[in-house]
Scaffold this active site. Structure first.
Site, PDB file in Angstrom:
ATOM      1  N   THR A 159       0.872  -1.177   0.000  1.00 46.58           N
ATOM      2  CA  THR A 159       0.000   0.000   0.000  1.00 46.58           C
ATOM      3  C   THR A 159       0.905   1.221   0.000  1.00 46.58           C
ATOM      4  O   THR A 159       1.670   1.408   0.959  1.00 46.58           O
ATOM      5  CB  THR A 159      -0.886   0.022   1.264  1.00 46.58           C
ATOM      6  OG1 THR A 159      -1.613  -1.205   1.331  1.00 46.58           O
ATOM      7  CG2 THR A 159      -1.871   1.187   1.212  1.00 46.58           C
ATOM      8  N   LYS A 181      -7.700   1.205  -3.066  1.00 51.16           N
ATOM      9  CA  LYS A 181      -7.296   0.802  -1.712  1.00 51.16           C
ATOM     10  C   LYS A 181      -7.437   1.979  -0.734  1.00 51.16           C
ATOM     11  O   LYS A 181      -7.982   1.855   0.367  1.00 51.16           O
ATOM     12  CB  LYS A 181      -5.841   0.312  -1.763  1.00 51.16           C
ATOM     13  CG  LYS A 181      -5.180   0.069  -0.426  1.00 51.16           C
ATOM     14  CD  LYS A 181      -5.609  -1.221   0.199  1.00 51.16           C
ATOM     15  CE  LYS A 181      -5.059  -1.364   1.603  1.00 51.16           C
ATOM     16  NZ  LYS A 181      -5.544  -2.519   2.289  1.00 51.16           N
ATOM     17  N   LYS A 217      -1.595   4.857   8.755  1.00 55.78           N
ATOM     18  CA  LYS A 217      -0.793   4.949   7.512  1.00 55.78           C
ATOM     19  C   LYS A 217      -1.723   5.153   6.308  1.00 55.78           C
ATOM     20  O   LYS A 217      -1.508   6.050   5.490  1.00 55.78           O
ATOM     21  CB  LYS A 217       0.026   3.662   7.327  1.00 55.78           C
ATOM     22  CG  LYS A 217       0.713   3.602   5.974  1.00 55.78           C
ATOM     23  CD  LYS A 217       1.282   2.239   5.616  1.00 55.78           C
ATOM     24  CE  LYS A 217       1.666   2.215   4.133  1.00 55.78           C
ATOM     25  NZ  LYS A 217       2.198   0.954   3.674  1.00 55.78           N
TER      26      LYS A 217
HETATM   27  P1  NAD Z   1       6.103  -5.811   7.252  1.00 51.66           P
HETATM   28  O1  NAD Z   1       6.824  -4.659   7.827  1.00 51.66           O
HETATM   29  O2  NAD Z   1       5.790  -6.996   8.089  1.00 51.66           O
HETATM   30  O3  NAD Z   1       6.892  -6.358   5.952  1.00 51.66           O
HETATM   31  C1  NAD Z   1       7.639  -5.558   5.088  1.00 51.66           C
HETATM   32  C2  NAD Z   1       8.952  -6.288   4.832  1.00 51.66           C
HETATM   33  O4  NAD Z   1       9.722  -5.549   3.887  1.00 51.66           O
HETATM   34  C3  NAD Z   1       9.813  -6.413   6.092  1.00 51.66           C
HETATM   35  O5  NAD Z   1      10.088  -7.781   6.346  1.00 51.66           O
HETATM   36  C4  NAD Z   1      11.071  -5.629   5.766  1.00 51.66           C
HETATM   37  O6  NAD Z   1      12.258  -6.183   6.311  1.00 51.66           O
HETATM   38  C5  NAD Z   1      11.091  -5.703   4.264  1.00 51.66           C
HETATM   39  N1  NAD Z   1      11.878  -4.661   3.619  1.00 51.66           N
HETATM   40  C6  NAD Z   1      11.909  -3.330   3.912  1.00 51.66           C
HETATM   41  N2  NAD Z   1      12.763  -2.694   3.085  1.00 51.66           N
HETATM   42  C7  NAD Z   1      13.286  -3.645   2.264  1.00 51.66           C
HETATM   43  C8  NAD Z   1      14.211  -3.610   1.192  1.00 51.66           C
HETATM   44  N3  NAD Z   1      14.790  -2.458   0.786  1.00 51.66           N
HETATM   45  N4  NAD Z   1      14.532  -4.773   0.573  1.00 51.66           N
HETATM   46  C9  NAD Z   1      13.968  -5.944   0.963  1.00 51.66           C
HETATM   47  N5  NAD Z   1      13.069  -6.033   1.973  1.00 51.66           N
HETATM   48  C10 NAD Z   1      12.740  -4.898   2.608  1.00 51.66           C
HETATM   49  O7  NAD Z   1       4.764  -5.199   6.609  1.00 51.66           O
HETATM   50  P2  NAD Z   1       3.464  -6.014   6.127  1.00 51.66           P
HETATM   51  O8  NAD Z   1       2.466  -6.031   7.216  1.00 51.66           O
HETATM   52  O9  NAD Z   1       3.912  -7.266   5.475  1.00 51.66           O
HETATM   53  O10 NAD Z   1       2.910  -4.998   5.025  1.00 51.66           O
HETATM   54  C11 NAD Z   1       3.495  -4.902   3.731  1.00 51.66           C
HETATM   55  C12 NAD Z   1       2.621  -3.964   2.895  1.00 51.66           C
HETATM   56  O11 NAD Z   1       1.292  -4.469   2.843  1.00 51.66           O
HETATM   57  C13 NAD Z   1       2.533  -2.549   3.483  1.00 51.66           C
HETATM   58  O12 NAD Z   1       2.569  -1.628   2.417  1.00 51.66           O
HETATM   59  C14 NAD Z   1       1.168  -2.558   4.185  1.00 51.66           C
HETATM   60  O13 NAD Z   1       0.588  -1.273   4.258  1.00 51.66           O
HETATM   61  C15 NAD Z   1       0.373  -3.474   3.271  1.00 51.66           C
HETATM   62  N6  NAD Z   1      -0.760  -4.147   3.928  1.00 51.66           N
HETATM   63  C16 NAD Z   1      -0.608  -4.700   5.165  1.00 51.66           C
HETATM   64  C17 NAD Z   1      -1.703  -5.339   5.749  1.00 51.66           C
HETATM   65  C18 NAD Z   1      -1.579  -5.989   7.117  1.00 51.66           C
HETATM   66  O14 NAD Z   1      -2.606  -6.314   7.706  1.00 51.66           O
HETATM   67  N7  NAD Z   1      -0.374  -6.186   7.629  1.00 51.66           N
HETATM   68  C19 NAD Z   1      -2.929  -5.412   5.077  1.00 51.66           C
HETATM   69  C20 NAD Z   1      -3.033  -4.867   3.798  1.00 51.66           C
HETATM   70  C21 NAD Z   1      -1.933  -4.230   3.234  1.00 51.66           C
END
Ligand code: NAD
Length: 300
Positions: free
Chosen positions: A94, A169, A244
Site C-alpha cells: 500500500t 485501496k 498509515k
Molecule cells: P512488514 O513490515 O511486516 O513487511 C515488510 C517487509 O519488507 C519487512 O520484512 C522488511 O524487512 C522488508 N523490507 C523493507 N525494506 C526492504 C528492502 N529495501 N529490501 C527488501 N526487503 C525490505 O509489513 P506487512 O504487514 O507485510 O505490510 C506490507 C505492505 O502491505 C505494506 O505496504 C502494508 O501497508 C500493506 N498491507 C498490510 C496489511 C496488514 O494487515 N499487515 C494489510 C493490507 C496491506
C-alpha cells in the site's frame, strides 16, 4: 521461465503470500533485509536470495510487498534495469499515489509490464490465500498477473490504468477508518443513553446504519464473537496501519483537490491513538479511546 517469481519483502504479508505461491507450484526466489523473515520464508519452500538482484534473476514475474512508497521505489530503481523487457512487475504494497505513478513510469521506460495490486484481507487473508487484489495497469498486464494473484487471493478486480489499484485501496480504507469511528461513537452514545449494546447492534445491523465495521468487526465485545473487541483488541488490523492508510488518503486528497473533512478528522483521531501509545492495538480499539475506557476494560 514464466513460472519463476522473484519476491521482495517477506514480512507479515509477503511471507505467507510467497509461501502460497510455492504451494501453487511456482518457483519463488525471495529476498528480505531481515534475517528472521528470510529463515521463515525458507521454511515455507522459498529459495532465499542474498540480494534483491539475485532474487529477480531469471524471473518472469517480480512481486514487491514493502512498507512504503519510497522504499518500493528504491527497490524498483535497483531491480528494474536488471529485468529483460516484457518482464511483469507487480507491487502489492500500500503506497502513495505519487510513488505508484513514478514506479509505473519507470517500468514503462524499461519496457516492462507493471501493475499496482494492493490487497485487503490482512495477515489472515495472506495466510489463507484469500486476499482481495485491486489492480491498476493495462488489461494485458492484469491478464498476465492473474495466475500468480489467484495463487494468493480469491477476488481480483481490475480497477483501471496505472495507480487505479492504489486509488481503490486508499478510498476503501478511508471509508473503513471513518465508519469504524462512526460505529464506535454510536456505541459510546448508546452506553450513555442506557441503551444496551446488543439492542443497538440488533437494530442498526438491520437498518440504514449497517456497515462492515458494525456487522463483521463490531468494536464492542459481545455482538460479533469473532471481532478483535472480544480478544482484548489484539490485531487484526493495527491502528498504526489504519493511520498509515488514512494519511495516504489525505495526501491523495490534497494532491487531487478533493474535500475529505471526515477523512481528515479520522486521521486526527488515529493520530491521537498513536500518540497515546495505542498504535499496536486493533483499530477498533478507537472505541475505548473515544469513550475514555481504559485499554482492555470495555465490556459487553
Ligand atoms: P512488514 O513490515 O511486516 O513487511 C515488510 C517487509 O519488507 C519487512 O520484512 C522488511 O524487512 C522488508 N523490507 C523493507 N525494506 C526492504 C528492502 N529495501 N529490501 C527488501 N526487503 C525490505 O509489513 P506487512 O504487514 O507485510 O505490510 C506490507 C505492505 O502491505 C505494506 O505496504 C502494508 O501497508 C500493506 N498491507 C498490510 C496489511 C496488514 O494487515 N499487515 C494489510 C493490507 C496491506
Amino acid at each position: 521461465m514464466a513460472d519463476v517469481v522473484g519476491f521482495i519483502g517477506l514480512g507479515n504479508m509477503g511471507g505467507p503470500m510467497a509461501r502460497n505461491l510455492v504451494a501453487a507450484g511456482f518457483t519463488v526466489r525471495g529476498f528480505d533485509m531481515v534475517p528472521a523473515a528470510r529463515s521463515a520464508a525458507t521454511e515455507g519452500g522459498v529459495t532465499v536470495a542474498e540480494t534483491a538482484a539475485e532474487a529477480v534473476h531469471g524471473a518472469g514475474t517480480v512481486i514487491t510487498m514493502l512498507p512504503s512508497g519510497p522504499i518500493m521505489l528504491s527497490v524498483w530503481k535497483e531491480v528494474l534495469p536488471l529485468l529483460p523487457p516484457g518482464t511483469l512487475i507487480i507491487d502489492c504494497s500500500t503506497v502513495d499515489i505519487e510513488s505508484c505513478r513514478a514506479a509505473h513510469a519507470l517500468a514503462a521506460d524499461h519496457g516492462l509490464a507493471a501493475l499496482d495490486a494492493p490487497v485487503s484481507g490482512g495477515v489472515g487473508g495472506a495466510t489463507a490465500g484469500t486476499l482481495t487484489f485491486m489492480a491498476g495497469g493495462s488489461v494485458e498486464a492484469f491478464g498476465r498477473a492473474l495466475p500468480v494473484l489467484q495463487a494468493m487471493g480469491k477476488n481480483m478486480t481490475h480497477c483501471g490504468d496505472a495507480g487505479a489499484g492504489q486509488a481503490a485501496k486508499i478510498c476503501n480504507n478511508m471509508i473503513l477508518g471513518i465508519s469504524m469511528i462512526a460505529v464506535s461513537e454510536a456505541f459510546g452514545l448508546a452506553d450513555r443513553l442506557g441503551l444496551s449494546r446488543q439492542a443497538l447492534f440488533d437494530v442498526a445491523s438491520k437498518s440504514s446504519g449497517q456497515c462492515w465495521s458494525l456487522t463483521s468487526y463490531c468494536p464492542v465485545p459481545g455482538p460479533v464473537p469473532a471481532s478483535p473487541a472480544n480478544n482484548h483488541y489484539k490485531p487484526g488490523f493495527a491502528a498504526a496501519l489504519m493511520l498509515k492508510d488514512l494519511r495516504l488518503s489525505q495526501a491523495a486528497a490534497e494532491g487531487a483537490g478533493a474535500e475529505t473533512p471526515l477523512g481528515q478528522a479520522a486521521t486526527a483521531i488515529y493520530e491521537r491513538m498513536e500518540t497515546m501509545g495505542l498504535g499496536g492495538r486493533d483499530f477498533s480499539a478507537v472505541f475505548e479511546m473515544l469513550t475514555g475506557a481504559a485499554p482492555g476494560t470495555a465490556t459487553a
